[in-house]
Design a protein around this motif. Structure first.
Motif, PDB file in Angstrom:
ATOM      1  N   PHE A   6      40.522  49.153  43.140  1.00 60.75           N
ATOM      2  CA  PHE A   6      39.419  49.743  43.314  1.00 60.75           C
ATOM      3  C   PHE A   6      39.452  50.894  44.436  1.00 60.75           C
ATOM      4  O   PHE A   6      40.447  50.783  45.238  1.00 60.75           O
ATOM      5  N   LYS A  11      36.347  50.975  39.595  1.00 63.24           N
ATOM      6  CA  LYS A  11      37.509  50.136  39.330  1.00 63.24           C
ATOM      7  C   LYS A  11      38.565  50.951  38.743  1.00 63.24           C
ATOM      8  O   LYS A  11      38.418  51.718  37.795  1.00 63.24           O
ATOM      9  N   SER A  15      42.153  44.699  34.705  1.00 69.38           N
ATOM     10  CA  SER A  15      42.070  43.464  35.507  1.00 69.38           C
ATOM     11  C   SER A  15      43.374  42.509  35.271  1.00 69.38           C
ATOM     12  O   SER A  15      43.731  42.439  34.010  1.00 69.38           O
ATOM     13  N   CYS A  57      36.898  40.691  40.365  1.00 73.60           N
ATOM     14  CA  CYS A  57      36.211  41.486  39.537  1.00 73.60           C
ATOM     15  C   CYS A  57      36.053  40.659  38.123  1.00 73.60           C
ATOM     16  O   CYS A  57      36.663  39.545  37.876  1.00 73.60           O
TER      17      CYS A  57
END
Length: 84
Positions: A6, A11, A15, A57
Protein backbone atom coordinates in the motif's frame (compact mmCIF):
# COMPACT_ATOMS: atom_id res chain seq x y z
CA UNK A 1 -5.41 -12.97 6.20
CA UNK A 2 -3.76 -11.89 2.92
CA UNK A 3 -1.30 -9.01 2.63
CA UNK A 4 -0.57 -6.40 -0.05
CA UNK A 5 1.61 -3.37 -0.75
CA UNK A 6 0.00 0.00 0.00
CA UNK A 7 0.84 3.67 -0.35
CA UNK A 8 -1.39 5.76 1.89
CA UNK A 9 -4.73 3.99 1.49
CA UNK A 10 -4.18 2.85 -2.10
CA UNK A 11 -3.56 -0.86 -2.65
CA UNK A 12 -0.67 -1.12 -5.13
CA UNK A 13 -0.24 -4.87 -5.48
CA UNK A 14 -2.22 -8.04 -5.71
CA UNK A 15 -2.97 -9.84 -2.46
CA UNK A 16 -0.53 -12.54 -1.30
CA UNK A 17 -0.90 -15.22 1.38
CA UNK A 18 1.74 -13.90 3.78
CA UNK A 19 3.51 -10.69 4.67
CA UNK A 20 6.80 -12.41 3.79
CA UNK A 21 5.55 -13.00 0.23
CA UNK A 22 4.96 -9.27 -0.22
CA UNK A 23 8.36 -8.38 1.29
CA UNK A 24 10.01 -10.80 -1.15
CA UNK A 25 8.22 -9.31 -4.16
CA UNK A 26 8.93 -5.75 -2.99
CA UNK A 27 12.64 -6.60 -2.64
CA UNK A 28 12.73 -8.17 -6.10
CA UNK A 29 11.10 -5.00 -7.48
CA UNK A 30 13.74 -2.77 -5.88
CA UNK A 31 11.40 -1.23 -3.32
CA UNK A 32 13.34 -2.31 -0.21
CA UNK A 33 16.32 -0.52 1.29
CA UNK A 34 18.63 -1.78 4.03
CA UNK A 35 19.30 0.93 6.61
CA UNK A 36 21.78 0.95 9.43
CA UNK A 37 20.34 -0.59 12.54
CA UNK A 38 19.87 1.51 15.63
CA UNK A 39 20.29 0.48 19.24
CA UNK A 40 23.50 -1.46 18.50
CA UNK A 41 21.69 -4.22 16.60
CA UNK A 42 24.22 -6.24 14.58
CA UNK A 43 22.40 -6.27 11.22
CA UNK A 44 20.78 -3.63 9.04
CA UNK A 45 17.01 -3.50 8.94
CA UNK A 46 14.86 -3.48 5.83
CA UNK A 47 12.51 -0.61 5.06
CA UNK A 48 10.21 0.10 2.15
CA UNK A 49 10.90 3.10 -0.08
CA UNK A 50 8.50 5.98 -0.74
CA UNK A 51 6.21 5.54 2.26
CA UNK A 52 5.07 2.13 1.04
CA UNK A 53 3.59 -0.22 3.63
CA UNK A 54 2.74 -3.89 3.73
CA UNK A 55 -0.60 -4.37 5.41
CA UNK A 56 -3.24 -7.04 5.86
CA UNK A 57 -6.09 -6.70 3.39
CA UNK A 58 -9.11 -8.41 1.95
CA UNK A 59 -8.59 -10.17 -1.34
CA UNK A 60 -10.54 -8.68 -4.23
CA UNK A 61 -13.64 -10.65 -5.26
CA UNK A 62 -12.50 -13.65 -7.26
CA UNK A 63 -8.83 -13.08 -6.33
CA UNK A 64 -6.82 -15.98 -4.90
CA UNK A 65 -3.73 -14.86 -2.92
CA UNK A 66 -2.18 -18.33 -3.19
CA UNK A 67 -2.56 -18.26 -6.99
CA UNK A 68 -1.01 -14.77 -7.08
CA UNK A 69 2.01 -16.11 -5.19
CA UNK A 70 2.33 -19.13 -7.51
CA UNK A 71 2.03 -16.88 -10.58
CA UNK A 72 4.70 -14.50 -9.24
CA UNK A 73 7.06 -17.43 -8.61
CA UNK A 74 6.39 -18.86 -12.08
CA UNK A 75 7.13 -15.45 -13.64
CA UNK A 76 10.39 -15.21 -11.70
CA UNK A 77 11.37 -18.75 -12.75
CA UNK A 78 10.55 -17.89 -16.38
CA UNK A 79 12.69 -14.74 -16.24
CA UNK A 80 15.57 -16.71 -14.74
CA UNK A 81 15.28 -19.31 -17.51
CA UNK A 82 15.45 -16.56 -20.15
CA UNK A 83 18.59 -15.05 -18.66
CA UNK A 84 20.26 -18.37 -17.75
Amino acid sequence: MPYALFCDDAKLSKSYPTEADVWKLAAESGLVTDVEAKDSKPAPRRVLDNDYEIRPCQAEPGECPEKNERDAQAEKDFQLALTG
